[in-house]
Motif scaffolding. Structure first.
Motif, PDB file in Angstrom:
ATOM      1  N   TYR A 465       0.838  -1.193   0.000  1.00  0.00           N
ATOM      2  CA  TYR A 465       0.000   0.000   0.000  1.00  0.00           C
ATOM      3  C   TYR A 465       0.878   1.250   0.000  1.00  0.00           C
ATOM      4  O   TYR A 465       0.606   2.228  -0.709  1.00  0.00           O
ATOM      5  CB  TYR A 465      -0.917  -0.012   1.223  1.00  0.00           C
ATOM      6  CG  TYR A 465      -1.979   1.058   1.204  1.00  0.00           C
ATOM      7  CD1 TYR A 465      -3.012   1.020   0.273  1.00  0.00           C
ATOM      8  CD2 TYR A 465      -1.961   2.101   2.133  1.00  0.00           C
ATOM      9  CE1 TYR A 465      -3.993   2.003   0.256  1.00  0.00           C
ATOM     10  CE2 TYR A 465      -2.938   3.080   2.123  1.00  0.00           C
ATOM     11  CZ  TYR A 465      -3.954   3.022   1.183  1.00  0.00           C
ATOM     12  OH  TYR A 465      -4.934   3.991   1.164  1.00  0.00           O
ATOM     13  N   GLY A 466       1.962   1.224   0.771  1.00  0.00           N
ATOM     14  CA  GLY A 466       2.891   2.343   0.777  1.00  0.00           C
ATOM     15  C   GLY A 466       3.518   2.569  -0.582  1.00  0.00           C
ATOM     16  O   GLY A 466       3.693   3.716  -1.023  1.00  0.00           O
ATOM     17  N   PHE A 467       3.862   1.486  -1.268  1.00  0.00           N
ATOM     18  CA  PHE A 467       4.433   1.618  -2.610  1.00  0.00           C
ATOM     19  C   PHE A 467       3.443   2.281  -3.561  1.00  0.00           C
ATOM     20  O   PHE A 467       3.808   3.148  -4.359  1.00  0.00           O
ATOM     21  CB  PHE A 467       4.834   0.250  -3.156  1.00  0.00           C
ATOM     22  CG  PHE A 467       5.171   0.296  -4.627  1.00  0.00           C
ATOM     23  CD1 PHE A 467       6.414   0.727  -5.037  1.00  0.00           C
ATOM     24  CD2 PHE A 467       4.236  -0.053  -5.587  1.00  0.00           C
ATOM     25  CE1 PHE A 467       6.727   0.808  -6.385  1.00  0.00           C
ATOM     26  CE2 PHE A 467       4.531   0.018  -6.925  1.00  0.00           C
ATOM     27  CZ  PHE A 467       5.786   0.451  -7.330  1.00  0.00           C
ATOM     28  N   LEU A 469       0.965   4.316  -2.804  1.00  0.00           N
ATOM     29  CA  LEU A 469       0.852   5.730  -2.453  1.00  0.00           C
ATOM     30  C   LEU A 469       2.032   6.524  -3.010  1.00  0.00           C
ATOM     31  O   LEU A 469       1.865   7.626  -3.545  1.00  0.00           O
ATOM     32  CB  LEU A 469       0.789   5.894  -0.930  1.00  0.00           C
ATOM     33  CG  LEU A 469      -0.498   5.421  -0.242  1.00  0.00           C
ATOM     34  CD1 LEU A 469      -0.355   5.546   1.275  1.00  0.00           C
ATOM     35  CD2 LEU A 469      -1.709   6.221  -0.725  1.00  0.00           C
ATOM     36  N   LYS A 470       3.232   5.950  -2.915  1.00  0.00           N
ATOM     37  CA  LYS A 470       4.404   6.664  -3.420  1.00  0.00           C
ATOM     38  C   LYS A 470       4.336   6.818  -4.937  1.00  0.00           C
ATOM     39  O   LYS A 470       4.722   7.848  -5.492  1.00  0.00           O
ATOM     40  CB  LYS A 470       5.679   5.932  -3.023  1.00  0.00           C
ATOM     41  CG  LYS A 470       6.951   6.683  -3.410  1.00  0.00           C
ATOM     42  CD  LYS A 470       8.167   6.042  -2.809  1.00  0.00           C
ATOM     43  CE  LYS A 470       9.431   6.795  -3.214  1.00  0.00           C
ATOM     44  NZ  LYS A 470       9.733   6.641  -4.649  1.00  0.00           N
ATOM     45  N   SER A 471       3.832   5.787  -5.625  1.00  0.00           N
ATOM     46  CA  SER A 471       3.701   5.891  -7.082  1.00  0.00           C
ATOM     47  C   SER A 471       2.690   6.961  -7.478  1.00  0.00           C
ATOM     48  O   SER A 471       2.723   7.483  -8.589  1.00  0.00           O
ATOM     49  CB  SER A 471       3.285   4.544  -7.672  1.00  0.00           C
ATOM     50  OG  SER A 471       1.945   4.232  -7.338  1.00  0.00           O
ATOM     51  N   GLU A 472       1.785   7.291  -6.547  1.00  0.00           N
ATOM     52  CA  GLU A 472       0.816   8.367  -6.778  1.00  0.00           C
ATOM     53  C   GLU A 472       1.371   9.718  -6.347  1.00  0.00           C
ATOM     54  O   GLU A 472       0.657  10.713  -6.324  1.00  0.00           O
ATOM     55  CB  GLU A 472      -0.476   8.077  -6.004  1.00  0.00           C
ATOM     56  CG  GLU A 472      -1.220   6.839  -6.479  1.00  0.00           C
ATOM     57  CD  GLU A 472      -2.422   6.500  -5.599  1.00  0.00           C
ATOM     58  OE1 GLU A 472      -2.513   7.069  -4.485  1.00  0.00           O
ATOM     59  OE2 GLU A 472      -3.252   5.689  -6.020  1.00  0.00           O
ATOM     60  N   ASN A 473       2.665   9.723  -5.997  1.00  0.00           N
ATOM     61  CA  ASN A 473       3.357  10.926  -5.545  1.00  0.00           C
ATOM     62  C   ASN A 473       2.842  11.434  -4.203  1.00  0.00           C
ATOM     63  O   ASN A 473       3.010  12.600  -3.859  1.00  0.00           O
ATOM     64  CB  ASN A 473       3.272  12.040  -6.597  1.00  0.00           C
ATOM     65  CG  ASN A 473       4.493  12.959  -6.536  1.00  0.00           C
ATOM     66  OD1 ASN A 473       5.586  12.523  -6.181  1.00  0.00           O
ATOM     67  ND2 ASN A 473       4.287  14.221  -6.863  1.00  0.00           N
ATOM     68  N   LYS A 474       2.221  10.542  -3.425  1.00  0.00           N
ATOM     69  CA  LYS A 474       1.809  10.887  -2.064  1.00  0.00           C
ATOM     70  C   LYS A 474       2.940  10.474  -1.132  1.00  0.00           C
ATOM     71  O   LYS A 474       2.849   9.499  -0.378  1.00  0.00           O
ATOM     72  CB  LYS A 474       0.504  10.183  -1.717  1.00  0.00           C
ATOM     73  CG  LYS A 474      -0.663  10.610  -2.616  1.00  0.00           C
ATOM     74  CD  LYS A 474      -1.942   9.853  -2.287  1.00  0.00           C
ATOM     75  CE  LYS A 474      -3.091  10.307  -3.183  1.00  0.00           C
ATOM     76  NZ  LYS A 474      -4.337   9.536  -2.922  1.00  0.00           N
ATOM     77  N   ILE A 475       4.021  11.246  -1.217  1.00  0.00           N
ATOM     78  CA  ILE A 475       5.273  10.859  -0.587  1.00  0.00           C
ATOM     79  C   ILE A 475       5.146  10.764   0.925  1.00  0.00           C
ATOM     80  O   ILE A 475       5.489   9.737   1.537  1.00  0.00           O
ATOM     81  CB  ILE A 475       6.394  11.856  -0.967  1.00  0.00           C
ATOM     82  CG1 ILE A 475       6.495  12.000  -2.488  1.00  0.00           C
ATOM     83  CG2 ILE A 475       7.716  11.388  -0.377  1.00  0.00           C
ATOM     84  CD1 ILE A 475       6.804  10.721  -3.221  1.00  0.00           C
ATOM     85  N   ALA A 476       4.656  11.813   1.542  1.00  0.00           N
ATOM     86  CA  ALA A 476       4.562  11.824   3.003  1.00  0.00           C
ATOM     87  C   ALA A 476       3.643  10.719   3.512  1.00  0.00           C
ATOM     88  O   ALA A 476       3.925  10.081   4.535  1.00  0.00           O
ATOM     89  CB  ALA A 476       4.066  13.192   3.479  1.00  0.00           C
ATOM     90  N   GLU A 477       2.537  10.470   2.801  1.00  0.00           N
ATOM     91  CA  GLU A 477       1.595   9.438   3.232  1.00  0.00           C
ATOM     92  C   GLU A 477       2.183   8.038   3.108  1.00  0.00           C
ATOM     93  O   GLU A 477       1.829   7.130   3.863  1.00  0.00           O
ATOM     94  CB  GLU A 477       0.313   9.524   2.395  1.00  0.00           C
ATOM     95  CG  GLU A 477      -0.498  10.779   2.632  1.00  0.00           C
ATOM     96  CD  GLU A 477      -1.711  10.825   1.734  1.00  0.00           C
ATOM     97  OE1 GLU A 477      -2.421   9.793   1.657  1.00  0.00           O
ATOM     98  OE2 GLU A 477      -1.944  11.861   1.097  1.00  0.00           O
ATOM     99  N   SER A 478       3.076   7.848   2.140  1.00  0.00           N
ATOM    100  CA  SER A 478       3.623   6.504   1.909  1.00  0.00           C
ATOM    101  C   SER A 478       4.599   6.070   2.989  1.00  0.00           C
ATOM    102  O   SER A 478       4.754   4.877   3.265  1.00  0.00           O
ATOM    103  CB  SER A 478       4.323   6.451   0.545  1.00  0.00           C
ATOM    104  OG  SER A 478       5.548   7.178   0.562  1.00  0.00           O
ATOM    105  N   ILE A 479       5.272   7.037   3.619  1.00  0.00           N
ATOM    106  CA  ILE A 479       6.370   6.717   4.533  1.00  0.00           C
ATOM    107  C   ILE A 479       5.946   5.829   5.702  1.00  0.00           C
ATOM    108  O   ILE A 479       6.593   4.797   5.957  1.00  0.00           O
ATOM    109  CB  ILE A 479       7.049   8.008   5.024  1.00  0.00           C
ATOM    110  CG1 ILE A 479       7.819   8.648   3.867  1.00  0.00           C
ATOM    111  CG2 ILE A 479       7.998   7.723   6.195  1.00  0.00           C
ATOM    112  CD1 ILE A 479       8.408  10.016   4.183  1.00  0.00           C
ATOM    113  N   PRO A 480       4.887   6.172   6.450  1.00  0.00           N
ATOM    114  CA  PRO A 480       4.557   5.301   7.596  1.00  0.00           C
ATOM    115  C   PRO A 480       4.179   3.885   7.190  1.00  0.00           C
ATOM    116  O   PRO A 480       4.480   2.939   7.922  1.00  0.00           O
ATOM    117  CB  PRO A 480       3.381   6.032   8.262  1.00  0.00           C
ATOM    118  CG  PRO A 480       2.852   6.977   7.243  1.00  0.00           C
ATOM    119  CD  PRO A 480       4.011   7.359   6.388  1.00  0.00           C
ATOM    120  N   PHE A 481       3.535   3.714   6.053  1.00  0.00           N
ATOM    121  CA  PHE A 481       3.172   2.362   5.620  1.00  0.00           C
ATOM    122  C   PHE A 481       4.409   1.560   5.230  1.00  0.00           C
ATOM    123  O   PHE A 481       4.556   0.396   5.629  1.00  0.00           O
ATOM    124  CB  PHE A 481       2.188   2.431   4.447  1.00  0.00           C
ATOM    125  CG  PHE A 481       0.815   2.882   4.833  1.00  0.00           C
ATOM    126  CD1 PHE A 481      -0.091   1.990   5.396  1.00  0.00           C
ATOM    127  CD2 PHE A 481       0.426   4.193   4.654  1.00  0.00           C
ATOM    128  CE1 PHE A 481      -1.355   2.394   5.770  1.00  0.00           C
ATOM    129  CE2 PHE A 481      -0.845   4.613   5.027  1.00  0.00           C
ATOM    130  CZ  PHE A 481      -1.736   3.720   5.580  1.00  0.00           C
TER     131      PHE A 481
END
Length: 729
Positions: A465-467, A469-481
């Motif tokens: 799920y974090g990956f 989010l990061k691919s969607e450029n939601k960088i900050a949101e991806s980090i905790p996952f």
């Protein structure tokens, strides 16, 4: 006198043996060298006073009583051991035994032995005390091998010494981790073993088949350096190629997710191994009955046989034995005969599918594998198929579909599985990966949201799920996952891509702890170093961030580029958009800001014919340099960058290439490139050479555009064979 005492009892015994023929004890010599009859003859009487005669008679009658008592104790102990094995290990389906006993009312013992023959651990043809000892881990199974215990190659003396502490009834299997398809016996296939707790929990068969065939539609190209976002990265990458049974090479995984699917298949066996080891090592057996009950509940063994199939279990086991011994042709024939005799038996058809699958591997035949796929499907759709068998069959089918590159077919199979077993989180995780494999991130995201709603601590779902989010450029949101998923240590999370993306996200947020995660990834064996973080690698190649022309050995190519740089520049300017000053925009999400475009001439060793028609002189200059035009893990392209552009620190996907930058239009100041901790600038007409598997970063702070010509070449230490056989990136 001593000799007389010894001789007389022997004579008396001979006389008694003649008078009482039904009692004929053999003369045994005890450990003190005295014959047993003589020892028993001296019943406390004196030789002269007739003690011998009466003692002799007492010996005969006493021996008979002892014999009867001894046999009584043997039978009693046999019953005790059998009861322990049957009750404690829950070996017997009592309802089935009683049902069979009704069919054979005159031979209940034979029925019971028939039922327990599956647990004939010592190979003597029945279930007895010795079998119980083997099943309770108190005795080694007898084999034809030498009796002296020797260490296996990967076994330490401590492992041998700790054998007695292993979980009771669980047979040891070698664990193979990660990853191409070399057909080992997996837990799903070993359903005839007494205890097979891993059957339902793992998608097996990735043993040397581990790298799933990629989806070419997902291949992406990154200008100046690819991120693993673009090409799918795997932990030891030169083996990230897939070969079908008929020898066809498939392209490398088109997106990150191909390796993720491999990790799904690994995670369950690891979980089972860790759990059983931990529980078995804590406390004494006598003071943890509740733990034992919980453990038995956790290792619920699969039920693959329906009521009818239990009556033909011996026939199924015989065919299965052939398959496990590698006699796959005979196994196919045996199961085919069973299918003809019992066409409505799901287990017989599943066995046939497994045998066909093994035969396909042996023959390296796609046609035979397709036949196995059809048989798997038939087995899962028969009436009266047990739920565990349906699960094992469809999981195996999905795995083999992925092996053949039929990602959408595998997705459909997994969707059916999730529909049937809606509460199975592991299957949902597999389904999420299947969506990622076809590039459907939106559906994958929805699946992982469902998983995290019911299992918030599921590490596998978190990293995926974090990956996304990061691919969607939601960088900050991806980090905790990504961080929580890695810290969970759950199976399937220890993957270089997740360390890469977590570190990359932290870097983009200005968090220096990124290098802590890169270091951890390096320590886990995913990265060559903190700086060199490519994942598709060939071991042993010279690794340095910056190279000189002489280092490369490609002096002729470099001189040709530098002598003809103006011709190359003029053709580049002729195809550049006059209004925007751009080529095709970079789409790899590597820019923090600014404008960056490219114009590709060769990609993965293939010429872009239409593009070369626009710049014929440039392409003509390069045609004879196969180290560049034949580099299947690189590109040849123009790259233009507008003022105010910053490219995040990133690494390319492979150490198999070097990257050349020929300066074409370079502003006097403001343009620079950093590779590791060494920052340099371009010059017009000069070639810069670096290994883009090392971290690099670009700034364009000039007043006008920067234009360069990028030429990737094979790493000079790769052999000709490697250049021909390595898969494209």
């Amino acid at each position: 006198m001593e000799e007389t005492v010894l001789e007389e009892p022997i004579c008396e015994e001979a006389v008694l043996a003649e008078e009482i023929p039904e009692v004929k004890p053999a003369a045994m010599v005890n450990k003190n060298g005295v014959k047993a009859e003589a020892a028993t003859a001296s019943g406390g009487g004196d030789v002269a006073s007739g003690g011998v005669a009466s003692g002799g008679g007492g010996a005969a009658s006493g021996f008979s009583g002892t014999k009867i008592f001894t046999w009584f104790m043997v039978l009693a102990l046999l019953g005790v051991w059998s009861s322990v094995a049957v009750v404690w290990l829950d070996l017997v389906d009592y309802d089935n035994v009683i049902a069979r006993a009704k069919e054979f009312p005159l031979n209940f013992s034979e029925v019971l032995q028939g039922k327990l023959s599956a647990y004939d651990a010592d190979g003597d043809g029945d279930f007895d005390v010795e079998d119980a000892k083997v099943l309770l881990d108190e005795k080694e199974v007898k084999t034809a091998a030498p009796k002296k215990e020797t260490l296996k190659k990967d076994q330490s003396p401590g492992e041998v010494a700790s054998k007695k502490n292993r979980t009771k009834g669980v047979k040891e299997r070698p664990v193979s981790l990660v990853q191409k398809e070399a057909k080992e016996e997996s837990a799903v296939e070993e359903q005839t073993e007494p205890i097979v707790e891993e059957v339902i929990q793992t998608t097996e068969g990735t043993e040397e088949e581990g790298q799933l065939p990629p989806n070419p539609s997902q291949e992406q190209q990154a200008p100046e350096g690819e991120s693993p976002d673009a090409v799918g990265t795997t932990a030891k990458a030169e083996d990230a190629t897939e070969e079908s049974f008929e020898g066809k090479l498939a392209v490398e995984a088109g997106s990150f997710e191909a390796e993720a699917a491999v990790q799904v298949e690994e995670k369950e066996p690891v979980a089972v191994e860790e759990k059983t080891t931990q529980e078995d090592s804590e406390g004494n057996a006598e003071d943890q009955p509740e733990d034992m009950l919980q453990y038995k509940a956790k290792k619920k063994k699969p039920k693959l046989l329906n009521a009818f199939e239990k009556t033909i279990k011996a026939e199924i086991d015989a065919a299965e034995k052939l398959r496990k011994k590698g006699k796959v042709e005979e196994a196919v024939r045996a199961f085919d005969t069973l299918v003809q005799q019992y066409p409505q038996s799901p287990r017989c058809r599943y066995g046939k599918a497994l045998a066909e699958d093994d035969l396909a591997e042996k023959m390296r035949s796609n046609d035979m594998l397709q036949k196995a796929l059809s048989t798997y499907k038939e087995a899962s759709e028969l009436p009266n198929a047990m739920p565990d068998l349906i699960k094992a069959t469809l999981k195996k089918r999905a795995e083999r579909q992925q092996f053949l590159g039929r990602m959408r077919g595998a997705l459909a199979t997994l969707e059916k599985l999730v529909q049937i077993f809606s509460e199975d989180v592991a299957l949902k995780n597999d389904l999420g990966v299947a969506h990622l494999l076809i590039g459907d991130n939106k559906s994958a995201k929805r699946v992982y949201e469902e998983v995290l709603a019911i299992a918030p601590s599921n590490g596998f779902a978190k990293v995926h799920y974090g990956f996304i989010l990061k691919s969607e450029n939601k960088i900050a949101e991806s980090i905790p996952f990504l961080r929580d998923g890695l810290e969970s240590g759950d199976p399937g999370t220890d993957d270089g891509r997740f360390y890469f993306h977590l570190g990359d996200a932290l870097q983009r947020m200005g968090d220096d702890s990124a290098y802590k995660w890169y270091e951890r990834g390096h320590q886990r064996g995913h990265f060559a170093s903190v700086w060199q973080r490519s994942l598709y690698n060939v071991d042993g190649l010279k690794a340095q961030p910056w190279w000189t022309p002489k280092d490369t050995g490609y002096m002729d190519l470099i001189k040709t580029l530098e002598r003809n740089w103006r011709t190359i520049r003029d053709e580049a300017l002729s195809v550049m958009d006059k209004t925007t000053g751009l080529f095709v925009p970079e789409e790899e999400n590597l820019r923090e800001k600014g404008e960056w475009g490219q114009f590709t001439l060769w990609q993965q060793g293939k010429k872009a014919g239409e593009s070369c028609h626009s710049v014929p002189k440039t392409c003509g200059l390069l045609e004879r340099y196969t180290e560049a035009t034949g580099c299947k893990r690189g590109q040849i392209k123009f790259s233009v960058m507008q003022p105010g552009t910053h490219v995040w620190p990133h690494t390319g996907p492979t150490n198999c290439r070097l990257r050349m930058h020929l300066g074409l239009v370079i502003p006097k100041t403001g343009c620079k490139i950093r590779c590791t901790n060494d920052t340099r600038a371009w010059e017009e007409g000069k070639v810069l050479i670096f290994d883009d598997s090392f971290e690099h970063e670009v700034w364009q702070d000039a007043d006008s555009y920067r234009l360069i010509f990028i030429v990737d070449v094979w790493h000079p230490e790769l052999t000709q064979y490697q250049r021909q056989t390595l898969s494209p990136i």
